[in-house]
Design a protein around this motif. Structure first.
Motif, PDB file in Angstrom:
ATOM      1  N   MET A   1       0.847  -1.176   0.000  1.00  0.00           N
ATOM      2  CA  MET A   1       0.000   0.000   0.000  1.00  0.00           C
ATOM      3  C   MET A   1       0.895   1.243   0.000  1.00  0.00           C
ATOM      4  N   LYS A   2       0.654   2.131  -0.915  1.00  0.00           N
ATOM      5  CA  LYS A   2       1.414   3.379  -0.980  1.00  0.00           C
ATOM      6  C   LYS A   2       0.755   4.393  -0.048  1.00  0.00           C
ATOM      7  N   LEU A   3       1.557   4.982   0.826  1.00  0.00           N
ATOM      8  CA  LEU A   3       1.032   5.927   1.809  1.00  0.00           C
ATOM      9  C   LEU A   3       1.466   7.345   1.470  1.00  0.00           C
ATOM     10  N   ASN A   4       0.618   8.304   1.869  1.00  0.00           N
ATOM     11  CA  ASN A   4       1.003   9.702   1.680  1.00  0.00           C
ATOM     12  C   ASN A   4       1.761  10.191   2.911  1.00  0.00           C
ATOM     13  N   ALA A   5       2.252  11.418   2.853  1.00  0.00           N
ATOM     14  CA  ALA A   5       3.087  11.971   3.921  1.00  0.00           C
ATOM     15  C   ALA A   5       2.342  12.049   5.250  1.00  0.00           C
ATOM     16  N   GLN A   6       1.062  12.407   5.230  1.00  0.00           N
ATOM     17  CA  GLN A   6       0.303  12.505   6.481  1.00  0.00           C
ATOM     18  C   GLN A   6       0.086  11.133   7.108  1.00  0.00           C
ATOM     19  N   GLN A   7      -0.175  10.125   6.292  1.00  0.00           N
ATOM     20  CA  GLN A   7      -0.339   8.769   6.826  1.00  0.00           C
ATOM     21  C   GLN A   7       0.956   8.284   7.475  1.00  0.00           C
TER      22      GLN A   7
ATOM     23  N   THR B   1      -8.370  11.795  10.824  1.00  0.00           N
ATOM     24  CA  THR B   1      -7.299  11.058  11.480  1.00  0.00           C
ATOM     25  C   THR B   1      -7.788   9.697  11.949  1.00  0.00           C
ATOM     26  N   THR B   2      -8.977   9.663  12.539  1.00  0.00           N
ATOM     27  CA  THR B   2      -9.558   8.394  12.999  1.00  0.00           C
ATOM     28  C   THR B   2      -9.755   7.442  11.828  1.00  0.00           C
ATOM     29  N   ALA B   3     -10.236   7.944  10.703  1.00  0.00           N
ATOM     30  CA  ALA B   3     -10.444   7.104   9.512  1.00  0.00           C
ATOM     31  C   ALA B   3      -9.117   6.550   8.991  1.00  0.00           C
ATOM     32  N   ILE B   4      -8.073   7.388   9.005  1.00  0.00           N
ATOM     33  CA  ILE B   4      -6.753   6.932   8.539  1.00  0.00           C
ATOM     34  C   ILE B   4      -6.225   5.838   9.454  1.00  0.00           C
ATOM     35  N   VAL B   5      -6.333   6.038  10.768  1.00  0.00           N
ATOM     36  CA  VAL B   5      -5.847   5.029  11.718  1.00  0.00           C
ATOM     37  C   VAL B   5      -6.612   3.720  11.544  1.00  0.00           C
ATOM     38  N   LYS B   6      -7.922   3.802  11.374  1.00  0.00           N
ATOM     39  CA  LYS B   6      -8.711   2.585  11.168  1.00  0.00           C
ATOM     40  C   LYS B   6      -8.277   1.862   9.892  1.00  0.00           C
ATOM     41  N   GLN B   7      -8.048   2.611   8.814  1.00  0.00           N
ATOM     42  CA  GLN B   7      -7.596   2.008   7.560  1.00  0.00           C
ATOM     43  C   GLN B   7      -6.231   1.339   7.755  1.00  0.00           C
ATOM     44  N   LEU B   8      -5.321   2.019   8.461  1.00  0.00           N
ATOM     45  CA  LEU B   8      -3.986   1.457   8.702  1.00  0.00           C
ATOM     46  C   LEU B   8      -4.067   0.193   9.554  1.00  0.00           C
TER      47      LEU B   8
ATOM     48  N   ASP C   1      -6.805  -1.825   9.611  1.00  0.00           N
ATOM     49  CA  ASP C   1      -7.438  -2.824   8.743  1.00  0.00           C
ATOM     50  C   ASP C   1      -6.445  -3.433   7.755  1.00  0.00           C
ATOM     51  N   GLU C   2      -5.505  -2.613   7.277  1.00  0.00           N
ATOM     52  CA  GLU C   2      -4.492  -3.071   6.323  1.00  0.00           C
ATOM     53  C   GLU C   2      -3.316  -3.769   7.017  1.00  0.00           C
ATOM     54  N   LYS C   3      -3.383  -3.860   8.346  1.00  0.00           N
ATOM     55  CA  LYS C   3      -2.324  -4.499   9.152  1.00  0.00           C
ATOM     56  C   LYS C   3      -0.985  -3.776   9.016  1.00  0.00           C
ATOM     57  N   ILE C   4      -1.035  -2.462   8.780  1.00  0.00           N
ATOM     58  CA  ILE C   4       0.178  -1.640   8.814  1.00  0.00           C
ATOM     59  C   ILE C   4       0.421  -1.250  10.268  1.00  0.00           C
ATOM     60  N   LEU C   5      -0.614  -0.777  10.949  1.00  0.00           N
ATOM     61  CA  LEU C   5      -0.572  -0.652  12.396  1.00  0.00           C
ATOM     62  C   LEU C   5      -1.052  -1.999  12.934  1.00  0.00           C
ATOM     63  N   VAL C   6      -0.133  -2.767  13.449  1.00  0.00           N
ATOM     64  CA  VAL C   6      -0.434  -4.154  13.797  1.00  0.00           C
ATOM     65  C   VAL C   6      -0.886  -4.294  15.242  1.00  0.00           C
ATOM     66  N   ARG C   7      -0.188  -3.604  16.154  1.00  0.00           N
ATOM     67  CA  ARG C   7      -0.488  -3.767  17.572  1.00  0.00           C
ATOM     68  C   ARG C   7       0.088  -2.584  18.333  1.00  0.00           C
ATOM     69  N   TYR C   8      -0.556  -2.213  19.405  1.00  0.00           N
ATOM     70  CA  TYR C   8      -0.063  -1.151  20.278  1.00  0.00           C
ATOM     71  C   TYR C   8       0.555  -1.827  21.501  1.00  0.00           C
ATOM     72  N   ILE C   9       1.790  -1.437  21.843  1.00  0.00           N
ATOM     73  CA  ILE C   9       2.492  -2.136  22.920  1.00  0.00           C
ATOM     74  C   ILE C   9       3.011  -1.155  23.972  1.00  0.00           C
ATOM     75  N   SER C  10       3.344  -1.711  25.121  1.00  0.00           N
ATOM     76  CA  SER C  10       3.983  -0.956  26.193  1.00  0.00           C
ATOM     77  C   SER C  10       5.386  -1.499  26.384  1.00  0.00           C
ATOM     78  N   LEU C  11       6.307  -0.625  26.700  1.00  0.00           N
ATOM     79  CA  LEU C  11       7.673  -1.025  27.016  1.00  0.00           C
ATOM     80  C   LEU C  11       7.789  -1.071  28.532  1.00  0.00           C
ATOM     81  N   VAL C  12       8.077  -2.252  29.079  1.00  0.00           N
ATOM     82  CA  VAL C  12       8.143  -2.451  30.520  1.00  0.00           C
ATOM     83  C   VAL C  12       9.583  -2.744  30.919  1.00  0.00           C
ATOM     84  N   ASP C  13      10.069  -2.087  31.952  1.00  0.00           N
ATOM     85  CA  ASP C  13      11.395  -2.371  32.498  1.00  0.00           C
ATOM     86  C   ASP C  13      11.211  -3.393  33.622  1.00  0.00           C
ATOM     87  N   TRP C  14      11.264  -4.681  33.252  1.00  0.00           N
ATOM     88  CA  TRP C  14      11.012  -5.759  34.201  1.00  0.00           C
ATOM     89  C   TRP C  14      12.083  -5.874  35.277  1.00  0.00           C
ATOM     90  N   THR C  15      13.235  -5.242  35.089  1.00  0.00           N
ATOM     91  CA  THR C  15      14.283  -5.314  36.114  1.00  0.00           C
ATOM     92  C   THR C  15      13.848  -4.621  37.401  1.00  0.00           C
TER      93      THR C  15
END
Length: 166
Positions: A1-7, A36-43, A45-59
């Motif tokens: 998928m070709k994305l524009n600069a804003q995406q 913006t919401t529509a763009i995020v939903k499209q991204l 749906d296209e599995k470009i934005l795959v998952r939202y994660i947290s970085l945990v310092d387990w130490t």
């Protein structure tokens, strides 16, 4: 998928801070909240934005004694499927957190997590190295993380970066 600069800008913003409210993201890229919401939903749906994660310092968590290891694996690719078949067999193990196809001496780099060094060693010797395509492995136990995915983890010192002004 070709994305524009804003995406692309939206992706970069969310990659740095997935918890940023979409209202703020919209202001940063000069779009309405609805656009913006529509763009995020499209991204998503296209599995470009795959998952939202947290970085945990387990130490910093005494109750989490787990260890991580990076394992370099040399394999024999299979006719017609290359490295994909063995990579899939490896990433299906619960202990495996990540699998990467690499250039260089080793073919795959694997991140494994276990409760102890012994548990990781047993995984390597009893499960990973016994796979028919695996030629050799080299295990590196991660002793301490200083920076992960662009984020510097607390070092106990003040940030000592040098800022050069023009």
């Amino acid at each position: 998928m070709k994305l524009n600069a804003q995406q692309i800008e939206i992706i970069e913003i969310l990659e740095k801070d997935a918890r940023m409210p979409l209202e703020d993201v919209a202001k940063m890229v000069g779009l309405s909240l609805e656009e913006t919401t529509a763009i995020v939903k499209q991204l998503e749906d296209e599995k470009i934005l795959v998952r939202y994660i947290s970085l945990v310092d387990w130490t910093k968590v005494e109750e989490h004694p787990g260890v991580r290891a990076m394992i370099d694996v040399k394999v024999t690719p299979k006719q017609g499927v290359g490295f994909d078949d063995i990579a899939e067999r490896i990433y299906r193990f619960d202990q495996v957190q990540s699998v990467y196809l690499m250039s260089g001496v080793y073919d795959l780099s694997i991140i494994v997590e276990g409760k102890s060094m012994n548990e990781v060693a047993n995984f390597v010797s009893q499960k990973l190295s016994t796979l028919d395509s695996v030629i050799s492995t080299t295990t590196h136990f991660i002793l301490k993380k200083y920076k992960h995915d662009g984020t510097v983890l607390e070092t106990g010192k003040e940030d000592q970066r040098i800022v050069v002004s023009p």
